[in-house]
Design a protein around this motif. Structure first.
Motif, PDB file in Angstrom:
ATOM      1  N   ARG A   1     -30.353 -35.919-124.499  1.00  0.00           N
ATOM      2  CA  ARG A   1     -30.634 -37.336-124.791  1.00  0.00           C
ATOM      3  C   ARG A   1     -31.838 -37.447-125.721  1.00  0.00           C
ATOM      4  NH1 ARG A   1     -31.604 -41.863-120.149  1.00  0.00           N
ATOM      5  NH2 ARG A   1     -33.206 -40.429-119.438  1.00  0.00           N
TER       6      ARG A   1
ATOM      7  N   ARG B   1     -25.885 -47.389-129.563  1.00  0.00           N
ATOM      8  CA  ARG B   1     -25.960 -48.840-129.754  1.00  0.00           C
ATOM      9  C   ARG B   1     -27.400 -49.276-130.037  1.00  0.00           C
ATOM     10  NH1 ARG B   1     -21.769 -48.867-126.032  1.00  0.00           N
ATOM     11  NH2 ARG B   1     -23.151 -48.778-124.253  1.00  0.00           N
ATOM     12  N   LEU B   2     -28.330 -48.668-129.300  1.00  0.00           N
ATOM     13  CA  LEU B   2     -29.738 -49.063-129.451  1.00  0.00           C
ATOM     14  C   LEU B   2     -30.268 -48.797-130.852  1.00  0.00           C
ATOM     15  CD1 LEU B   2     -31.678 -47.847-126.277  1.00  0.00           C
ATOM     16  CD2 LEU B   2     -31.786 -50.096-127.312  1.00  0.00           C
ATOM     17  N   HIS B   3     -29.907 -47.623-131.384  1.00  0.00           N
ATOM     18  CA  HIS B   3     -30.518 -47.206-132.651  1.00  0.00           C
ATOM     19  C   HIS B   3     -29.525 -47.155-133.802  1.00  0.00           C
ATOM     20  CE1 HIS B   3     -34.440 -46.320-130.975  1.00  0.00           C
ATOM     21  NE2 HIS B   3     -33.812 -45.844-129.916  1.00  0.00           N
TER      22      HIS B   3
ATOM     23  N   ALA C   1     -22.092 -43.321-120.160  1.00  0.00           N
ATOM     24  CA  ALA C   1     -22.548 -44.666-120.556  1.00  0.00           C
ATOM     25  C   ALA C   1     -24.022 -44.613-120.945  1.00  0.00           C
ATOM     26  CB  ALA C   1     -22.338 -45.643-119.404  1.00  0.00           C
TER      27      ALA C   1
ATOM     28  N   GLU D   1     -25.409 -45.403-124.834  1.00  0.00           N
ATOM     29  CA  GLU D   1     -26.327 -46.522-125.103  1.00  0.00           C
ATOM     30  C   GLU D   1     -27.252 -46.226-126.271  1.00  0.00           C
ATOM     31  OE1 GLU D   1     -26.835 -49.485-121.492  1.00  0.00           O
ATOM     32  OE2 GLU D   1     -28.607 -48.491-122.257  1.00  0.00           O
ATOM     33  N   LEU D   2     -27.586 -44.943-126.447  1.00  0.00           N
ATOM     34  CA  LEU D   2     -28.515 -44.583-127.531  1.00  0.00           C
ATOM     35  C   LEU D   2     -27.950 -44.958-128.892  1.00  0.00           C
ATOM     36  CD1 LEU D   2     -29.645 -41.015-126.412  1.00  0.00           C
ATOM     37  CD2 LEU D   2     -30.747 -43.188-125.974  1.00  0.00           C
TER      38      LEU D   2
ATOM     39  N   ARG E   1     -26.138 -38.489-109.559  1.00  0.00           N
ATOM     40  CA  ARG E   1     -26.218 -37.753-108.296  1.00  0.00           C
ATOM     41  C   ARG E   1     -25.112 -36.705-108.151  1.00  0.00           C
ATOM     42  NH1 ARG E   1     -24.886 -42.981-106.725  1.00  0.00           N
ATOM     43  NH2 ARG E   1     -22.750 -43.272-106.056  1.00  0.00           N
TER      44      ARG E   1
ATOM     45  N   ALA F   1     -34.280 -39.896-113.923  1.00  0.00           N
ATOM     46  CA  ALA F   1     -34.512 -40.448-115.262  1.00  0.00           C
ATOM     47  C   ALA F   1     -33.261 -41.113-115.833  1.00  0.00           C
ATOM     48  CB  ALA F   1     -34.988 -39.351-116.197  1.00  0.00           C
ATOM     49  N   PHE F   2     -32.169 -41.108-115.057  1.00  0.00           N
ATOM     50  CA  PHE F   2     -30.936 -41.779-115.479  1.00  0.00           C
ATOM     51  C   PHE F   2     -30.632 -42.882-114.477  1.00  0.00           C
ATOM     52  CE2 PHE F   2     -30.612 -37.792-117.715  1.00  0.00           C
ATOM     53  CZ  PHE F   2     -29.944 -38.110-118.882  1.00  0.00           C
ATOM     54  N   ASN F   3     -30.173 -44.022-114.985  1.00  0.00           N
ATOM     55  CA  ASN F   3     -29.802 -45.146-114.124  1.00  0.00           C
ATOM     56  C   ASN F   3     -28.733 -44.683-113.129  1.00  0.00           C
ATOM     57  OD1 ASN F   3     -28.801 -47.509-113.007  1.00  0.00           O
ATOM     58  ND2 ASN F   3     -28.938 -48.656-114.912  1.00  0.00           N
ATOM     59  N   PRO F   4     -29.006 -44.776-111.801  1.00  0.00           N
ATOM     60  CA  PRO F   4     -28.044 -44.251-110.823  1.00  0.00           C
ATOM     61  C   PRO F   4     -26.705 -44.989-110.821  1.00  0.00           C
ATOM     62  CG  PRO F   4     -29.812 -45.446-109.715  1.00  0.00           C
ATOM     63  CD  PRO F   4     -30.208 -45.317-111.150  1.00  0.00           C
ATOM     64  N   ARG F   5     -26.675 -46.189-111.404  1.00  0.00           N
ATOM     65  CA  ARG F   5     -25.423 -46.973-111.390  1.00  0.00           C
ATOM     66  C   ARG F   5     -24.667 -46.903-112.708  1.00  0.00           C
ATOM     67  NH1 ARG F   5     -25.378 -49.199-106.518  1.00  0.00           N
ATOM     68  NH2 ARG F   5     -27.437 -49.398-105.591  1.00  0.00           N
ATOM     69  N   LEU F   6     -25.137 -46.089-113.619  1.00  0.00           N
ATOM     70  CA  LEU F   6     -24.411 -45.898-114.882  1.00  0.00           C
ATOM     71  C   LEU F   6     -23.897 -44.465-114.929  1.00  0.00           C
ATOM     72  CD1 LEU F   6     -26.447 -47.362-117.883  1.00  0.00           C
ATOM     73  CD2 LEU F   6     -24.396 -48.274-116.835  1.00  0.00           C
TER      74      LEU F   6
ATOM     75  N   GLU G   1     -33.147 -36.162-112.635  1.00  0.00           N
ATOM     76  CA  GLU G   1     -32.136 -36.884-111.842  1.00  0.00           C
ATOM     77  C   GLU G   1     -32.572 -38.331-111.618  1.00  0.00           C
ATOM     78  OE1 GLU G   1     -33.930 -34.364-110.786  1.00  0.00           O
ATOM     79  OE2 GLU G   1     -35.126 -35.205-109.170  1.00  0.00           O
TER      80      GLU G   1
END
Lengths: 239, 274
Positions: A160, A113-115, A106, A110-111, A146, A97-102, A95
């Protein structure tokens, strides 16, 4: 293959200087692909530090950590990004390990786009397949970290990691916070994927029964080193 | 009898209306037209806020003064926020010698009273709007940088930032995509409070004759010009003073509201992580 050669790690002394605090000293360890290893040890013994070294998140004070023959420290830019993909991680507290605001969607997208994982039109299908694999509904992607349960977000954390098709997966107490049935389900899934893809797995745990059930060889992290646990080892391949 | 309670958002709407309606009306009037025949006219239907010693319409000067004071203040706050967040994030995330140097500069600037520093700078600069913006931005960025640096230093070791590194995100992406959205919400309240204080500082410099120069309509300058007529025409000082107070009150209340909301968000995140 992950190779640790003479690896030592020390943390700086206190606020007013002082001697560095050694956590690991002269560790030689080979983690081949396609094998499932366990790592046991008391709290503070250096298990998570070892995981960070393997993941290239901290640099060893002495020695080197090589992934597929390449030293973490020597890599930059696109080579480093490509190396990151080879070793993935599932933490104890997914819980956090993920951006709380994304939204979770999303974060997952992102993965791609990144790779540049696959062409745009196939991305949603691949994401859906990754969720199906861990038994999660796509509706989950609209929620925030959350807003989902511990079991759901742990499976998403695993999805992920697996989406990047790593050669090696590190599970750091990844099932410790979950109830026994979800724990067994996640471990079964990890072992299935490892067998299918020839992926290596390092299971860091306090649970000797879990290590015994899931791992081909079990090591302990104590006295600043890594030692094989007698009686819980199967034949290790040469190399 | 039931007491009527006004919620903070409703109160802000009422105060905002009181501030903006005269401004909207005044923008259709001439702020610089001189008519000595109308000098020091008291508030009346023709001049709702009266006329100054040169017969200029105070309502129009208040409205254009609002544009100058609020426009300059927004520019100063935006520049301070951008500079402070940029430097603070870089210091907190990168650490090392850059962070050490940044901390020393911030500690030095915090020790100096900002208005005094701005007065000294304005005494040397050409007294225009750009100089004023620079003089108030130079000390203004520090409060944002300190907060952003502390947040970034804490976030650097957060699990989700480590996970972004694990999946291959680079430092720039981590800073812009993951750190900035987590650093900015607590800064919103600080920016609102800073905006209120900046309007007061712009007016204070204007009152000291170091801000925007006549005939530019500016609230502090209007109070300065009204000093000889304080007993004869008190509305000349009271009206711009009231608008400075109103502006500050709106943004102080807004800051308290934003800080409370940011606190709720932090508690929710902490509760979810527990």
């Amino acid at each position: 293959m992950i190779v640790l050669e003479g690896v030592g790690l020390s943390y700086p002394g206190g606020l007013f200087g002082g001697a560095p605090k050694p956590v690991l000293e002269n560790v030689d360890w080979v983690l081949p692909e396609g094998r499932v290893f366990g790592l046991l040890g008391p709290s503070g013994a250096g298990k998570s530090s070892l995981a960070k070294l393997i993941l290239g998140l901290v640099a060893p004070t002495t020695g080197r950590v090589r992934i597929g023959g390449r030293d973490w420290r020597a890599q930059r830019g696109t080579v480093l990004r490509a190396m990151r993909r080879l070793v993935q991680y599932v933490p104890q507290h997914p819980e956090a390990a993920f951006n709380p605001r994304l939204s979770l969607g999303a974060a997952m997208r992102e993965l791609f786009r990144l790779h540049d994982l696959c062409p745009g039109e196939r991305r949603e299908a691949q994401l859906g397949a990754a969720l199906d694999r861990v038994g999660l509904d796509r509706a989950l992607l609209t929620r925030f970290p959350r807003q989902v349960s511990g079991g759901e977000i742990q499976r998403l954390s695993l999805a992920r990691a697996l989406l990047l098709e790593p050669r090696y997966l590190v599970l750091d107490e990844a099932t410790a916070m979950l109830d026994v049935s979800i724990q067994a389900r996640i471990m079964r899934l990890v072992l299935e994927v490892a067998a299918e893809r020839g992926m290596g797995v390092l299971v860091i745990t306090h649970d000797i029964h879990l290590a015994h059930a899931a791992c081909e060889a079990v090591y302990t992290c104590e006295n600043r080193g890594v030692h094989v646990l007698p009686g819980l080892v199967q034949q290790q391949p040469a190399g | 009898m039931t007491a009527m309670r006004l919620s903070v958002p409703s109160f802000l709407v009422v105060l905002g209306t009181i501030l903006l309606v005269p401004v909207a009306v005044g923008l259709f009037r001439d702020p610089t037209g001189i008519s000595l025949a109308d000098a020091l006219i008291a508030p009346s239907p023709a001049f709702p806020f009266g006329a100054d010693h040169m017969g200029r319409d105070v309502l129009a000067r208040i409205a254009y003064g609002f544009l100058w004071d609020s426009g300059l203040s927004v520019t100063i706050v935006a520049a301070s926020l951008a500079l402070g967040v940029g430097l603070g994030l870089a210091g907190g995330y990168l650490g090392g010698a850059f962070d050490g140097a940044l901390t020393i500069v911030m500690d030095l600037l915090v020790a100096l009273p900002h208005l005094v520093l701005a007065i000294v700078l304005m005494a040397y600069f050409d007294q225009g709007p750009v100089a004023l913006a620079v003089a108030l931005t130079l000390p203004g960025w520090v409060k944002y940088a300190r907060l952003a640096r502390a947040r970034a230093a804490a976030l650097r070791e957060a699990d989700f930032i480590l996970m972004e590194r694990v999946v291959g995100a680079g430092p720039l992406r981590i800073l812009l995509r993951h750190m900035v959205p987590n650093v900015l919400p607590p800064l919103a309240g600080l920016a609102a409070l800073h905006l209120g204080h900046t309007v007061l500082n712009v007016a204070a410099l204007g009152f000291l004759g170091l801000g925007l120069q006549p005939p530019t309509p500016e609230w502090g300058g209007m109070i300065l010009e009204s000093r000889p007529y304080l007993y004869q025409a008190p509305w000349l000082a009271i009206t711009p003073g009231c608008f400075v107070f109103l502006f500050m009150m709106i943004f102080t209340l807004l800051a308290a509201r934003l800080e409370a909301r940011a606190g709720e968000g932090e508690r929710e995140d902490a509760h979810a992580a527990a």
